[in-house]
Scaffold this motif. Structure first.
Motif, PDB file in Angstrom:
ATOM      1  N   GLU A 181      14.879  55.424  12.737  1.00 41.22           N
ATOM      2  CA  GLU A 181      13.630  55.088  12.533  1.00 41.22           C
ATOM      3  C   GLU A 181      14.279  53.241  11.696  1.00 41.22           C
ATOM      4  OE1 GLU A 181      10.995  54.598  14.709  1.00 41.22           O
ATOM      5  OE2 GLU A 181      12.450  55.555  15.638  1.00 41.22           O
ATOM      6  N   SER A 221      12.596  61.405  13.669  1.00 41.64           N
ATOM      7  CA  SER A 221      12.520  61.613  15.340  1.00 41.64           C
ATOM      8  C   SER A 221      13.561  61.869  15.708  1.00 41.64           C
ATOM      9  CB  SER A 221      12.449  59.617  15.447  1.00 41.64           C
ATOM     10  OG  SER A 221      12.485  59.559  16.634  1.00 41.64           O
ATOM     11  N   ARG A 244       8.831  62.973   7.704  1.00 43.39           N
ATOM     12  CA  ARG A 244       8.992  61.678   6.838  1.00 43.39           C
ATOM     13  C   ARG A 244       8.475  61.611   5.927  1.00 43.39           C
ATOM     14  NH1 ARG A 244       7.249  56.976  12.389  1.00 43.39           N
ATOM     15  NH2 ARG A 244       8.308  58.556  13.674  1.00 43.39           N
ATOM     16  N   HIS A 253      -1.811  59.963   8.116  1.00 47.13           N
ATOM     17  CA  HIS A 253      -0.740  60.849   7.837  1.00 47.13           C
ATOM     18  C   HIS A 253      -0.248  61.862   6.996  1.00 47.13           C
ATOM     19  CE1 HIS A 253      -0.314  55.791   8.114  1.00 47.13           C
ATOM     20  NE2 HIS A 253       0.942  56.041   8.489  1.00 47.13           N
ATOM     21  N   PHE A 257       5.081  66.372  10.511  1.00 50.85           N
ATOM     22  CA  PHE A 257       4.116  66.192  11.914  1.00 50.85           C
ATOM     23  C   PHE A 257       4.587  66.888  12.872  1.00 50.85           C
ATOM     24  CE2 PHE A 257       5.187  62.145  13.664  1.00 50.85           C
ATOM     25  CZ  PHE A 257       6.195  61.591  12.669  1.00 50.85           C
ATOM     26  N   MET A 259       6.411  65.258  16.998  1.00 53.42           N
ATOM     27  CA  MET A 259       5.618  64.788  18.083  1.00 53.42           C
ATOM     28  C   MET A 259       6.235  64.848  19.150  1.00 53.42           C
ATOM     29  SD  MET A 259       7.370  60.795  17.469  1.00 53.42           S
ATOM     30  CE  MET A 259       8.476  60.769  16.220  1.00 53.42           C
ATOM     31  N   GLU A 261       8.427  62.759  22.223  1.00 55.09           N
ATOM     32  CA  GLU A 261       8.845  62.009  22.793  1.00 55.09           C
ATOM     33  C   GLU A 261       9.403  61.817  24.130  1.00 55.09           C
ATOM     34  OE1 GLU A 261      10.873  59.814  19.156  1.00 55.09           O
ATOM     35  OE2 GLU A 261      10.993  62.593  19.229  1.00 55.09           O
ATOM     36  N   TYR A 377      16.621  49.625  17.841  1.00 53.89           N
ATOM     37  CA  TYR A 377      17.307  50.145  19.090  1.00 53.89           C
ATOM     38  C   TYR A 377      16.226  49.925  20.564  1.00 53.89           C
ATOM     39  CZ  TYR A 377      13.003  53.102  17.998  1.00 53.89           C
ATOM     40  OH  TYR A 377      12.142  53.291  17.739  1.00 53.89           O
ATOM     41  N   ILE A 400      -2.254  55.096  18.185  1.00 54.44           N
ATOM     42  CA  ILE A 400      -1.624  57.127  18.341  1.00 54.44           C
ATOM     43  C   ILE A 400      -0.405  57.264  19.279  1.00 54.44           C
ATOM     44  CG2 ILE A 400      -2.840  56.302  20.560  1.00 54.44           C
ATOM     45  CD1 ILE A 400      -3.883  59.386  20.205  1.00 54.44           C
ATOM     46  N   GLY A 403       6.690  52.754  21.287  1.00 54.97           N
ATOM     47  CA  GLY A 403       7.559  52.815  22.270  1.00 54.97           C
ATOM     48  C   GLY A 403       7.873  51.949  22.565  1.00 54.97           C
ATOM     49  N   ARG A 406      14.932  50.696  25.151  1.00 52.70           N
ATOM     50  CA  ARG A 406      15.852  50.584  24.896  1.00 52.70           C
ATOM     51  C   ARG A 406      16.472  49.715  25.699  1.00 52.70           C
ATOM     52  NH1 ARG A 406      12.064  53.320  22.516  1.00 52.70           N
ATOM     53  NH2 ARG A 406      11.709  56.068  23.021  1.00 52.70           N
ATOM     54  N   GLY A 445       6.817  57.751  21.615  1.00 55.68           N
ATOM     55  CA  GLY A 445       6.615  58.924  20.535  1.00 55.68           C
ATOM     56  C   GLY A 445       5.017  58.745  20.582  1.00 55.68           C
ATOM     57  N   MET A 446       4.552  60.504  20.822  1.00 53.97           N
ATOM     58  CA  MET A 446       3.189  59.770  20.548  1.00 53.97           C
ATOM     59  C   MET A 446       2.985  60.717  18.694  1.00 53.97           C
ATOM     60  SD  MET A 446      -0.038  61.384  22.557  1.00 53.97           S
ATOM     61  CE  MET A 446       0.207  63.435  23.189  1.00 53.97           C
ATOM     62  N   GLY A 447       2.646  60.708  17.950  1.00 55.60           N
ATOM     63  CA  GLY A 447       1.973  62.173  16.953  1.00 55.60           C
ATOM     64  C   GLY A 447       1.227  62.812  17.637  1.00 55.60           C
ATOM     65  N   ARG A 450      -1.756  62.984  15.949  1.00 52.74           N
ATOM     66  CA  ARG A 450      -2.599  61.401  16.719  1.00 52.74           C
ATOM     67  C   ARG A 450      -3.865  61.982  17.222  1.00 52.74           C
ATOM     68  NH1 ARG A 450      -0.451  56.167  14.025  1.00 52.74           N
ATOM     69  NH2 ARG A 450      -0.104  57.462  11.385  1.00 52.74           N
TER      70      ARG A 450
HETATM   71  O1  4AD Z   1       5.733  54.434  16.024  1.00 58.24           O
HETATM   72  P1  4AD Z   1       6.597  55.854  15.379  1.00 58.24           P
HETATM   73  O2  4AD Z   1       7.745  55.594  14.162  1.00 58.24           O
HETATM   74  O3  4AD Z   1       7.509  55.969  16.635  1.00 58.24           O
HETATM   75  C1  4AD Z   1       9.042  56.403  16.932  1.00 58.24           C
HETATM   76  O4  4AD Z   1       9.287  57.328  15.951  1.00 58.24           O
HETATM   77  C2  4AD Z   1       9.854  56.582  18.383  1.00 58.24           C
HETATM   78  N1  4AD Z   1      11.550  56.942  17.507  1.00 58.24           N
HETATM   79  C3  4AD Z   1       9.276  57.264  19.112  1.00 58.24           C
HETATM   80  C4  4AD Z   1      10.167  56.749  20.474  1.00 58.24           C
HETATM   81  O5  4AD Z   1       9.555  55.902  20.933  1.00 58.24           O
HETATM   82  N2  4AD Z   1      10.672  57.916  21.237  1.00 58.24           N
HETATM   83  O6  4AD Z   1       5.671  56.798  15.958  1.00 58.24           O
HETATM   84  C5  4AD Z   1       5.148  57.662  17.040  1.00 58.24           C
HETATM   85  C6  4AD Z   1       3.982  57.849  16.984  1.00 58.24           C
HETATM   86  C7  4AD Z   1       2.742  57.100  16.274  1.00 58.24           C
HETATM   87  O7  4AD Z   1       3.000  56.481  16.999  1.00 58.24           O
HETATM   88  C8  4AD Z   1       2.558  57.976  15.453  1.00 58.24           C
HETATM   89  O8  4AD Z   1       1.088  59.233  16.677  1.00 58.24           O
HETATM   90  C9  4AD Z   1       2.788  59.024  14.963  1.00 58.24           C
HETATM   91  O9  4AD Z   1       4.287  58.857  15.678  1.00 58.24           O
HETATM   92  N3  4AD Z   1       3.332  59.403  13.662  1.00 58.24           N
HETATM   93  C10 4AD Z   1       2.900  59.320  12.712  1.00 58.24           C
HETATM   94  N4  4AD Z   1       1.310  60.802  12.876  1.00 58.24           N
HETATM   95  C11 4AD Z   1       1.345  61.758  11.362  1.00 58.24           C
HETATM   96  N5  4AD Z   1       2.192  61.217  10.266  1.00 58.24           N
HETATM   97  C12 4AD Z   1       2.891  60.132  10.012  1.00 58.24           C
HETATM   98  N6  4AD Z   1       3.857  60.002   8.861  1.00 58.24           N
HETATM   99  C13 4AD Z   1       3.114  59.310  10.813  1.00 58.24           C
HETATM  100  N7  4AD Z   1       4.350  58.455  11.444  1.00 58.24           N
HETATM  101  C14 4AD Z   1       4.013  58.874  12.868  1.00 58.24           C
END
Ligand code: 4AD
Ligand code: MG
Length: 476
Positions: A181, A221, A244, A253, A257, A259, A261, A377, A400, A403, A406, A445-447, A450
């Motif tokens: 990231e 990620s 993170r 946060h 966590f 994820m 993807e 990216y 939530i 993405g 790319r 990416g979905m957390g 979340r």
């Molecule tokens: O928006 P983020 O940072 O996106 C990525 O990491 C991309 N590489 C994803 C991708 O395109 N493949 O994180 C994606 C999701 C966020 O929308 C959130 O739901 C969750 O990850 N997230 C967290 N959940 C809990 N604790 C944290 N510290 C989080 N940071 C992100």
């Protein structure tokens, strides 16, 4: 003959313990069963004892009725809240109204006692804050039992969704040498004696002598490696832990966590949005159809609008909106936000929630963000200022999903990497996908936690993962 014997043995073993979930549904009154589990409550009088037993297979307890005269007084004394017992008895229709059947006990064995004075879950009604301090025991509460069963169901549904839609599960590494990231909030992985690492002549730490011969971290990620998979298998997804080291002490946060993807070759931003919307709706529907009892409990206990909110999400179309339009709406809202809004700012959760909860009253997918606030990216738009990003914003949660489409053009990607002074040396392999058979592609990416916040209605992310990791906390 041999296999018959094995089969018989298996049947006997399963019969030796019946799960509470199955027993409560059983019509076999009059027959004898064995249940094993943890005592939730014991009450009664000098003639009869009622034990509510739970084994985690369901939110519901089985009531065990023991005639005091038939049991050793000492055994019954040891059956206290929190104790683990094995009860054998006859299944009968329940006299009380709370349950269809109960077990008329013929024998009781105490596997493990729980001291009445010191067992922390002796009484009901503990606060979630207190339960967080006893994360080793909180799975035995109704709330955490429900959350953990829903967590399992959602993990299963995620794999099912992707499998049914022709995606392949790709295992991306947990230890990496790159920062996906570009945010720099990473935990380092090393085998060095941190008090005394080897140094180069000019005094820097000499990572060539470290375990991997370079500096490494826990991944933030799986996306970059996910893209490598998509450039061969077309559609993949990752589902794993991410880390993170940002010092965000918020209810949304975690430092560790999970994820999910997905990454898809040949998808543009619109198709990426379609997938995200369909995916979330599938998961919410799956929860409503398969986690009824647990959702009803959480609804009644913590959040009276939970089930309605879940049903509402499935029925509504998500609003798709440009970042610039979102900013205009926020500026004209007349609301005094803690963080002022103008073009170029990263949206805070107060802004996201205003758009979702007050303005549109439904989930919002915000797209085309300024490139400065998004990762390197993302595909650059023709305006030179924005990128094809998408964030899915949800009621109560805010973001939530994050993405984008790319950047598949080698020169554009390379110049963005240079502009941001990202070390090309660590990303040469990523750039090569744009050199050899590049293709338009997208992902998100979905957390996982979340998602679980939304599905369970819990309000703190630390309460939807068994053992939360956050600043100053790694006890359990
Ligand atoms: O928006 P983020 O940072 O996106 C990525 O990491 C991309 N590489 C994803 C991708 O395109 N493949 O994180 C994606 C999701 C966020 O929308 C959130 O739901 C969750 O990850 N997230 C967290 N959940 C809990 N604790 C944290 N510290 C989080 N940071 C992100
Ligand atoms: Mg994000």
């Amino acid at each position: 003959m041999f296999s018959l014997k094995i089969q018989l043995k298996l049947v006997m073993q399963t019969q030796s313990r019946t799960k509470v979930i199955d027993l409560l549904k059983s019509k076999k009154t009059g027959q004898e069963f064995t249940v094993k589990g943890w005592v939730r409550t014991k009450r009664g009088n000098k003639n009869v004892t009622f034990i509510a037993l739970n084994d985690g297979s369901t939110i519901h307890n089985i009531q065990i009725v023991a005639d005091v005269a038939n049991f050793n007084e000492n055994t019954l004394k040891l059956v206290t809240t929190g104790a683990c017992i094995c009860a054998k008895g006859r299944l009968v229709e329940s006299q009380g109204s709370g349950q269809p059947v109960e077990l008329q006990a013929v024998s009781l064995e105490v596997y493990g006692t729980a001291d009445v004075e010191t067992y922390p879950l002796q009484k009901k009604g503990h606060t979630l804050d207190f339960l967080r301090e006893i994360a080793h025991l909180r799975p035995r509460t109704n709330t955490f039992g429900a959350v953990l069963r829903i967590r399992h169901a959602m993990a299963y549904a995620i794999h099912k969704y992707f499998n049914d839609n022709g995606f392949f599960y790709l295992h991306t590494p947990i230890i990496t040498g790159s920062d996906a990231e570009g945010a720099g909030a990473m935990f380092q992985v090393t085998t060095f004696d941190i008090g005394n690492p080897p140094r180069t002549k000019d005094g820097n730490i000499d990572y060539t002598q470290d375990f991997f011969g370079k500096s490494t971290n826990l991944t933030v990620s799986g996306q970059l490696e996910g893209e490598l998979g998509a450039m061969a298998l077309s559609q993949i997804y990752t589902f794993g832990p991410t880390f993170r080291a940002e010092n965000s002490n918020t209810p949304r946060h975690l430092a560790e966590f999970w994820m999910i993807e997905p990454e898809m070759a040949f998808y543009e931003l619109d198709e990426n949005m379609d997938l995200a919307e369909d995916f979330i709706k599938y998961l919410v529907r799956y929860a409503l159809e398969n986690c009824e009892d647990d959702l009803k409990f959480l609804n009644d206990m913590w959040d009276r609008e939970l089930i309605e909110r879940l049903k509402g999400i499935i029925a509504t179309e998500f609003k798709r909106l440009d970042y610039i339009e979102g900013i205009e709406i926020l500026k004209q809202s007349g609301v005094k936000f803690e963080y002022p809004v103008e073009w170029g700012v990263d949206l805070q959760s107060e802004h996201e929630r205003y758009l979702v909860e007050q303005y549109f009253k439904r989930p919002v997918i915000l797209i085309n963000y300024p490139k400065e606030i998004k990762a390197f990216y993302m595909k650059q738009n023709a305006d030179g200022k924005t990128v094809r990003a998408m964030d899915v914003l949800f009621p109560k949660i805010g973001e939530i999903i994050g993405g984008s489409q790319r950047e598949e053009n080698y020169d554009k990607l390379k110049s963005r990497i240079d502009e941001l002074h990202i070390s090309e040396k660590d990303l040469w392999w990523y750039l090569e996908t744009r050199k050899f058979g590049t293709a338009p592609h997208s992902g998100f990416g979905m957390g996982f936690e979340r998602l679980l916040l939304f599905v369970t209605g819990m309000s703190n992310i630390r309460d939807v993962i068994p053992f939360p990791r956050f600043p100053k906390n790694a006890e359990f």
